[in-house]
Design a protein around this motif. Structure first.
Motif, PDB file in Angstrom:
ATOM      1  N   CYS A  97       0.671  -1.390   0.098  1.00 32.90           N
ATOM      2  CA  CYS A  97      -0.086   0.075   0.037  1.00 32.90           C
ATOM      3  C   CYS A  97       0.791   1.342  -0.024  1.00 32.90           C
ATOM      4  O   CYS A  97       0.281   2.131  -0.760  1.00 32.90           O
ATOM      5  CB  CYS A  97      -0.964   0.041   1.034  1.00 32.90           C
ATOM      6  SG  CYS A  97      -2.053  -1.293   1.155  1.00 32.90           S
ATOM      7  N   PRO A  98       1.809   1.427   0.700  1.00 33.38           N
ATOM      8  CA  PRO A  98       2.756   2.551   0.830  1.00 33.38           C
ATOM      9  C   PRO A  98       3.100   2.876  -0.572  1.00 33.38           C
ATOM     10  O   PRO A  98       3.364   4.166  -0.846  1.00 33.38           O
ATOM     11  CB  PRO A  98       4.118   2.052   1.669  1.00 33.38           C
ATOM     12  CG  PRO A  98       3.484   0.990   2.531  1.00 33.38           C
ATOM     13  CD  PRO A  98       2.534   0.245   1.645  1.00 33.38           C
ATOM     14  N   CYS A 100       1.380   2.016  -3.410  1.00 32.02           N
ATOM     15  CA  CYS A 100       0.582   2.057  -4.396  1.00 32.02           C
ATOM     16  C   CYS A 100      -0.139   3.365  -4.602  1.00 32.02           C
ATOM     17  O   CYS A 100      -0.491   4.168  -3.669  1.00 32.02           O
ATOM     18  CB  CYS A 100      -0.617   0.934  -4.015  1.00 32.02           C
ATOM     19  SG  CYS A 100      -2.117   1.066  -5.052  1.00 32.02           S
ATOM     20  N   GLY A 103      -3.297   4.157  -2.545  1.00 29.31           N
ATOM     21  CA  GLY A 103      -2.996   4.287  -1.107  1.00 29.31           C
ATOM     22  C   GLY A 103      -3.768   5.405  -0.666  1.00 29.31           C
ATOM     23  O   GLY A 103      -3.568   6.461  -1.184  1.00 29.31           O
ATOM     24  N   CYS A 106      -8.419   3.385  -1.087  1.00 31.18           N
ATOM     25  CA  CYS A 106      -8.535   2.162  -1.335  1.00 31.18           C
ATOM     26  C   CYS A 106      -9.397   1.343  -0.556  1.00 31.18           C
ATOM     27  O   CYS A 106      -9.164   1.313   0.571  1.00 31.18           O
ATOM     28  CB  CYS A 106      -7.012   1.254  -1.479  1.00 31.18           C
ATOM     29  SG  CYS A 106      -7.391  -0.269  -1.897  1.00 31.18           S
ATOM     30  N   GLN A 109      -7.783  -1.513   1.198  1.00 30.78           N
ATOM     31  CA  GLN A 109      -7.091  -1.240   2.147  1.00 30.78           C
ATOM     32  C   GLN A 109      -8.032  -0.888   3.365  1.00 30.78           C
ATOM     33  O   GLN A 109      -7.598  -1.325   4.606  1.00 30.78           O
ATOM     34  CB  GLN A 109      -6.199  -0.023   1.898  1.00 30.78           C
ATOM     35  CG  GLN A 109      -5.035   0.667   2.842  1.00 30.78           C
ATOM     36  CD  GLN A 109      -4.251   1.667   2.320  1.00 30.78           C
ATOM     37  OE1 GLN A 109      -4.998   2.417   1.650  1.00 30.78           O
ATOM     38  NE2 GLN A 109      -3.042   1.926   2.570  1.00 30.78           N
ATOM     39  N   ARG A 211      -0.498  12.300  -3.471  1.00 34.74           N
ATOM     40  CA  ARG A 211      -1.057  10.943  -2.647  1.00 34.74           C
ATOM     41  C   ARG A 211      -2.348  11.629  -2.178  1.00 34.74           C
ATOM     42  O   ARG A 211      -2.550  12.836  -1.817  1.00 34.74           O
ATOM     43  CB  ARG A 211      -0.333  10.869  -1.431  1.00 34.74           C
ATOM     44  CG  ARG A 211       1.132  10.420  -1.720  1.00 34.74           C
ATOM     45  CD  ARG A 211       1.259   9.033  -2.430  1.00 34.74           C
ATOM     46  NE  ARG A 211       0.945   7.996  -1.440  1.00 34.74           N
ATOM     47  CZ  ARG A 211       0.822   6.735  -2.039  1.00 34.74           C
ATOM     48  NH1 ARG A 211       1.018   6.421  -3.079  1.00 34.74           N
ATOM     49  NH2 ARG A 211       0.731   5.574  -1.112  1.00 34.74           N
TER      50      ARG A 211
END
Ligand SMILES: Cc1cc2nc3c(=O)[nH]c(=O)nc-3n(C[C@H](O)[C@H](O)[C@H](O)COP(=O)(O)O)c2cc1C
Ligand code: SF4
Ligand code: FES
Lengths: 775, 157, 442
Positions: A97-98, A100, A103, A106, A109, A211
């Motif tokens: 995840c970090p 992706c 992230g 999601c 997640q 992000r």
């Protein structure tokens, strides 16, 4: 049906699922494959719940409610099932995840935190899935993340109307793919990115640029077509990073078109105009605002005092805000000119002055789903109005009979009841045939002037569909409004509406196609066509690029080049404007200003800027207000855009009043089509407006391919042309050289040559006569 | 791409289904295309899809889902050996090993002369006749002991 | 010879001779009399269904659901199209009876389907035939032509005004298409992915229309039921287990093949009919109902009679009647590994627990078989099967799990030995000898 979920009781209609009932109760049941707008697949199994008396857990998304059902979403049985499914979903999913792109936003997640185990019991090699290249918009770089929910596949089949993605192979080797190396070309494709619950389908332009938690989310309204899609714009460091749909069931539901999603790239384009410019000794030079505004004020005043108010004309884009349109017409009128307009692609204005009210869609967008029959006249539906077409597509799937009278046989990906494709010149005749058929079916006298019209089987089928059922509608599309006989089409549609009881309305080309009327940006002297046909001394252009946006760009550019003063309020400084503009005033695009769009149904949607203006750019309404002040005109003392809006529309009014498509006193006179070769000009979706045409990713799509000269094989043969070879096209004094293409969707004796593209800007009228010869 | 003979056969399949259900003939049509070509090329799949009025990706889903379609070229003879449990108990696996040794290839490989491709396959519904194998999806060979296999290989030239 | 042996047979009576499958032969054996009588006497639809109910014919495809009851679910008076579909996809490892019915007695299936169509008011039928048995598909098409020419199919059957047409559709290599809704998807020209139920095919089946699906042998039994009467048919078997049934015997017996016996016949009798254990070796285990059924150790098996209830009491399922016989040369880990590979390979890939779970199961069993097992693997397998079972769209998830659970339950020692010693309890040479491949088969 009464159902109890975790002790809470709900009453739901017969046919509801447990998931529907839970939604109604506000109870959350974890899920991936379920989506309110898609068919039920029940394949992810994340929504397993316990149902009293059922030995096994059941999927909430697919299990119909029975009366008295008791459901437990948190019981041991349910939670064990959910945890079991989560473990399965994760065994082959990369746990990175970090790094992706998804992230932080999601669904896998999020849920894994609640339902996932801490340590993996799966110690085998993970599945390897190859990435795919499906074009410039969607990234399928990370397909190992796919959890096979098939939302994207169902979206294509059900919403976009075209199956471009599928799940190939079987078992754990199943993978989502296009047909061997193909791209995804649907104009709605970006929605699949939103639908993908994990980081498998991501936005190619946005990928790894931010992000999710660095982004702030601001509300806005789409400036493109007349639907007025509600947007959520994501911003980082004062830069628009991403555009997403904002749910509004009455307007765009939960979708937006790719044009709306990816045009934002233009906002950050290197060709954004950030400082005013003035032509000095033939070259445009940057100056500061004060100099520029003084120059403009003096220039305008000089022209008006030397040659009279009517030597000035003003033209705006229908994508300008309501406030800009209003102040522009006020300014123009204040200077003594009635030559102001916002409909640059229109050719026939004979309904001006005969309109009973503000022309509009004729009904609400949300009413479309209940229609029994629809006739659309003159529209490249999918490309002109992707979301409107989507609504018709859903309607046709249910029960609605959707018919199309058009000037191009493009596949609308809608199950059509009937389709008639004719040349633009014959479009009124084709509509007249439906009118006559309706009159005959009803046993009414055939309206005057239609005696010689011959209804064909298709026009009869259309007329019959419009006579049956309760709710019906006739819509006039862009190509009808741009048609040289637009007023005839309008009058005929009204007659059809009178005969059948169907509503009648305009889909409207752009964000303010209705707003421009309420802002009074309509001429009392020369209209958008006449102001170039009878060249003026000075022009003020607001957000419009006449070489690409006018019905006859050749004529428009010629007039601009001869004018003494051309003032452009624009966000960009590139292209043909560098040849004809004398002053460039940097105004902000919709993301950097507040303003209002009134959509096709008359919905008033105001919005705020989401980022600060770039460089020295200023909101258009402010620039116009200052100009009004400099010219000492009355009524330019608003401090906010809201004050401007409130002058036009009563504060708080959500839906415009005074909407009415009726006409008074317009006789129709049907003319037979002439024998000469006619041009059919569509406005390709990604050339349609200044933002879309400057968005790099959109420009790489197939839909943005350079225009060709398309005609039927027979027309090609008659003209002695060959598919694939270059041809020279001539209209008036201009010409263009394009590749000839055989295309059976083009009506006989017509050549389809797109407008709104530099390669065809030298040509003339969108639907005029055209000469074609071997180049 | 598809010969008129193939199209005629496809038409016969289409006629088995209600008029608006042409897609039902896709499995048969792909099988016919494969027979004509020896394998199923991308062009053949697309051609079938267009002929039946379905999205190419939908036909591709079908072509990749069912085991008997070959999306890559295979030898003149494709020999599929069943190694599932009932067959395994009666020599199915051994028959496969025997073939591998004889042909000098493994499963999913083709002899260098392009003659034979060897495939391991799932239950063919003929477990009582084990070991069983199918040649080119069509001809089933039963009770294949070493002698019979030798005979078969001699015949496939 | 068609069927290797039979006790009080019905389906396999008179099937000797190369032309047994031809219409003329079938008619000579009394074929199409049942259909003729129904049409001539204009029997009420309900009466036909009642006869089938009385016979207690249970579906021969695997689940053993009472056929008459299933037929009664069809909305007989529903105006639009309705379908009957025959499931000849026979892909369950161990089963090969439907092939022989179609090979030697195809008209019994055609007649059975026509009767079913009449009883349920269906106008069209399809027979979905396993892709690997191509010559059977071709033969069935020929049989259909014969029936059409003779007026047993088509418009106005035998002048009765009843219309029914039947077509053959071939599979192309997907076990899952034996699952009834996957089969329907497949006929519709899609991947064979099972549908979530409800809605059941009786209300939403082929092309969304009411549809009834039965196994080949189920349909083939219908003419016999109509001719003999439901009660007589029932009595041929035992209570709650009407009639005779074909059993496909495979594995370590001297004469693998199909045998028709009355339901309730002792397993020992069937074994004897199949020539007994190969090489006189000892029975180790038996899977009595196709590869999805739990494995049963020899002792229990020898106590069973061949019917739904007895096998169920023995801890397994009669399923499709595929009897896979294993002698003591069999390595149970290897046997399970092959089955697990099958279910992993054949999972349609649609639902999470099956798609992910079957591959996980296979990978772990494979690891154990290849000497890389870990001490907690057996618990892991148990837990993974629990997470699959009852949570999938179709029963393939269960079918993949039951062998794993039952093999481990009954042969835990063998699995433990594999894990601990990294090799098999049964020496490889012994296993090899068991297959008899290199020593001429008996
Ligand atoms: C994975 C799976 C495979 C199946 N395979 C077959 C098959 O090959 N043949 C068959 O008749 N039934 C098969 N079935 C059972 C069918 O779904 C269905 O129950 C049967 O055709 C009904 O017919 P019957 O009532 O006559 O038994 C299968 C079921 C599952 C879940
Ligand atoms: S259980 Fe397996 S075969 Fe059945 S639907 Fe799910 S994935 Fe497909
Ligand atoms: S949300 Fe119900 S199974 Fe996926």
């Amino acid at each position: 049906m009464e159902i109890e979920i975790d002790g809470k009781v709900a009453n739901v209609p017969d046919g509801s699922t447990i998931m529907d009932a839970a939604t109604r109760l506000g109870a959350y049941i974890p899920h991936f494959c379920y989506h309110k707008k898609l068919s039920i697949a029940a394949n992810c199994r994340m929504c397993l719940v316990q149902v009293e008396k059922a030995p096994k857990p059941l999927p909430a998304c697919a299990t119909p409610v029975t009366n008295g059902m008791k459901v437990f979403t948190h019981s041991e049985l349910a939670v064990n099932a959910q945890k079991g499914v989560m473990e399965f979903l994760l065994i082959n999913h990369p746990l990175d995840c970090p790094i992706c792109d998804q992230g932080g936003e999601c669904q896998l997640q999020d849920l894994a935190v609640g339902y996932g185990g801490s340590a993996s019991r799966f110690q085998e090699d993970k599945r390897v899935v190859f990435h795919k290249d499906v074009g410039p918009l969607i990234s399928m770089q990370e397909m190992a993340r796919c959890i096979h929910c098939t939302r994207c596949v169902r979206f294509g089949q059900e919403i976009a109307g075209v199956m471009e993605l599928g799940m190939a192979s079987r078992n754990m080797h199943s993978e989502i793919t296009t047909f061997v190396g193909r791209s995804v070309d649907s104009e709605l494709s970006g929605n699949m990115i939103d639908l993908c619950p994990v980081g498998a389908l991501t936005s190619k332009p946005f990928r790894y640029s931010a992000r999710s938690w660095e982004l702030s989310r601001r509300k806005s309204i789409s400036p493109h077509d007349s639907i007025g899609a509600n947007l959520a714009i994501q911003v980082k460091n004062n830069v628009v990073m991403r555009v997403l749909p904002r749910d509004n069931e009455d307007v765009n539901e939960c979708w937006i078109s790719d044009k709306e999603r990816f045009s934002y790239e233009a906002l950050n384009s290197p060709t954004r105009l950030s400082k005013p410019m003035i032509r000095v000794d033939g070259a445009l030079r940057e100056v500061d605002w004060k100099v520029a505004l003084d120059y403009v004020a003096h220039g305008l005043k000089d022209v008006v005092s030397n040659s009279g108010g009517e030597s000035l004309a003003a033209l705006a884009s229908p994508q300008a805000t309501l406030e800009e349109l209003y102040l522009l017409q006020k300014l123009t009128r204040g200077l003594g000119s009635g030559s102001v307009d916002f409909r640059p692609r229109r050719r026939d204005f004979s309904t001006d002055g005969k309109l009973a009210g503000l022309p509009w869609l004729g009904l609400k967008l949300s009413e479309i789903k209940d229609l029994d029959a629809v006739l659309v006249v003159g529209s490249f539906l999918r490309k002109d109005h992707p979301l409107f077409a989507q609504r018709l597509r859903q309607l046709a799937k249910k029960w609605g009979k959707v018919s199309l009278l058009s000037v191009g046989g493009d596949d609308p990906l809608i199950k059509l009841h009937a389709q008639v494709t004719v040349s633009p010149a014959e479009l009124p005749l084709a509509l007249a045939a439906v009118v006559k058929a309706a009159a005959q079916l009803k046993g009414e006298a055939v309206p005057a002037g239609l005696a010689s019209v011959e209804p064909c089987a298709a026009s009869e089928a259309i007329a019959r569909s419009l006579l049956d059922g309760e709710k019906r509608a006739v819509f006039l599309g862009n190509a009808a409004e741009q048609n040289p006989q637009a007023s005839q089409l309008h009058a005929l549609a009204l007659e059809l509406s009178r005969l059948t009881g169907a509503s009648c309305g305009f889909i409207g080309e752009a964000a303010n196609s209705v707003g421009g009327y309420v802002a009074k940006a309509v001429p009392t002297a020369l209209n958008a066509y006449e102001m170039f046909a009878q060249p003026r001394q000075a022009y003020v252009l607001l957000g419009v690029e006449p070489d690409l946006d006018c019905h006859n760009p050749q004529q428009a550019v010629a007039a601009l080049k001869d004018a003494a003063l051309v003032v452009m309020l624009t966000s960009f400084n590139d292209g043909a404007m560098l040849d004809y503009a004398d002053v460039l005033l940097p105004i902000t695009p919709f993301t950097e200003t507040s303003g209002t769009f009134v959509n096709a149904e008359g919905r008033v949607q105001s919005f705020n800027g989401v980022v600060r203006p770039l460089g020295d750019a200023r909101p258009g309404w402010k620039v116009l207000r200052v100009l009004g002040n400099l010219l000492a005109l009355p009524g330019f003392d608003q401090d906010t855009s809201e004050q401007v809006r409130d002058e036009i529309i009563p504060a708080g009014q959500a839906l415009l009043s005074g909407l009415d498509n009726s006409l008074s006193g317009l006789p129709w006179s049907l003319t037979a089509a002439s024998g000469s070769l006619q041009r059919v000009a569509d406005v390709p979706i990604y050339f349609a407006d200044p933002l879309a045409r400057r968005a790099p990713a959109l420009q790489k799509t197939h839909a943005a391919a350079a225009p060709t000269a398309r005609m039927s094989a027979q027309t090609l043969a008659t003209l002695g042309l060959t598919d694939g070879l270059p041809v020279r096209l001539r209209q008036g004094s201009g010409e263009a050289v394009l590749t000839a293409r055989a295309d059976e969707t083009v009506p006989a004796r017509c050549v389809r040559v797109a407008a709104a593209h530099p390669s065809t800007a030298a040509l003339g009228e969108m639907f005029g006569a055209i000469d074609v010869e071997r180049a | 791409m598809l010969t008129s003979e193939s199209l005629k056969r496809i038409d016969r399949e289409i006629a088995k289904y209600p008029a608006e259900q042409k897609q039902s003939a896709v499995m048969a049509a792909l099988a016919i295309a494969q027979e004509q070509q020896g394998w199923l090329s991308t062009e053949a799949i697309e051609c079938v899809a267009n002929y039946l009025g379905m999205a190419p990706i939908a036909a591709y889903e079908v072509a990749t889902f069912y085991n008997m379609y070959d999306l890559k070229p295979v030898g003149k003879y494709k020999v599929s050996v069943c190694t599932n449990l009932p067959c395994m108990l009666t020599g199915g696996v051994d028959a496969g090993e025997y073939l591998k040794k004889k042909l000098g290839i493994g499963y999913n490989q083709t002899t260098s002369d392009g003659l034979i491709t060897l495939k391991e396959s799932e239950c063919m519904g003929a477990c009582g006749d084990a070991p069983v194998m199918i040649i080119n999806n069509r001809r089933m060979c039963s009770w294949m002991n070493p002698e019979e296999i030798d005979k078969l290989l001699a015949e496939l030239k | 010879m068609a069927i290797l042996g039979a006790l009080n047979p019905m389906l396999s009576v008179g099937l000797d001779g190369d032309n047994a499958w031809r219409l003329a032969d079938y008619v000579k054996r009394g074929g199409y009399q049942a259909l003729r009588r129904i049409l001539e006497e204009k029997l009420a639809q309900g009466d036909v269904i009642n006869e089938v109910k009385k016979s207690v014919l249970r579906g021969r495809g695997g689940a053993g659901f009472p056929t008459g009851l299933k037929w009664s679910f069809m909305p007989r008076s529903f105006p639009g199209d309705k379908y009957v579909v025959c499931n000849s996809d026979e892909g369950e490892p161990g089963t090969f009876k439907d092939r022989d019915i179609l090979r030697y007695n195809p008209h019994s299936v055609i007649e059975g389907m026509a009767i079913a169509a009449y009883a349920m008011g269906a106008g069209r039928g399809y027979n979905y035939i396993h892709g690997e048995v191509w010559e059977i598909y071709e033969r069935f098409e020929e049989a259909l032509d014969e029936a059409r020419v003779a007026g047993f199919l088509g418009n106005n059957l035998l002048g009765s005004g009843f219309n029914f047409d039947l077509f053959a559709h071939h599979g192309y290599g997907a076990y899952i298409c034996g699952e009834e809704t996957a089969l329907l998807e497949s006929i519709e020209g899609k991947k064979g992915q099972p549908r979530f139920k409800p809605p059941f095919p009786a209300s939403f089946g082929l092309y969304g229309k009411p549809t009834t699906i039965n196994n080949t042998e189920t349909f083939a039994s219908i003419p016999y039921i109509i001719n003999l009467g439901g009660e007589t048919y029932l009595e041929a078997g035992k209570a709650n287990n009407g009639g005779t049934k074909l059993f496909s015997v495979s594995g370590h017996v001297n004469r693998p093949g199909n045998y028709e016996i009355p339901l309730g016949t002792p397993f020992a009798t069937l074994l004897e009919m199949a020539g007994g254990m190969r090489g006189g070796r000892k029975l180790k285990a038996c899977i009595p109902g196709g590869s999805s059924a739990p494995v049963v150790p020899a002792a229990t098996m020898m106590d069973c009679t061949m019917d739904y209830d007895s096998i169920s009491k023995g801890g397994s399922m009669l399923g499709s009647g595929a009897v896979i016989v294993m002698d003591e040369t069999t390595c149970m880990v290897r046997a399970l590994e092959r089955l697990s590979f099958f279910y992993y390979e054949e999972s349609c890939g649609q639902c999470t627990p099956c798609r992910e779970g079957t591959s996980w199961l296979y990978k772990v069993v494979h690891r154990i078989e290849s000497g890389k097992g870990r001490p907690d693997d057996l618990d892991l397998l148990a837990s993974v099967t629990t997470n699959i079972m009852g949570r999938t769209i179709c029963a393939l998830g269960d079918a993949a799990s039951m062998p794993v659970q039952s093999f481990i339950k009954h042969y835990r020692d063998e699995f433990a030995y594999h894990i601990e010693h990294k090799k098999c309890l049964v020496p490889v040479e012994v296993q090899r000898a068991g297959s008899g491949f290199f020593t001429a088969t008996v």
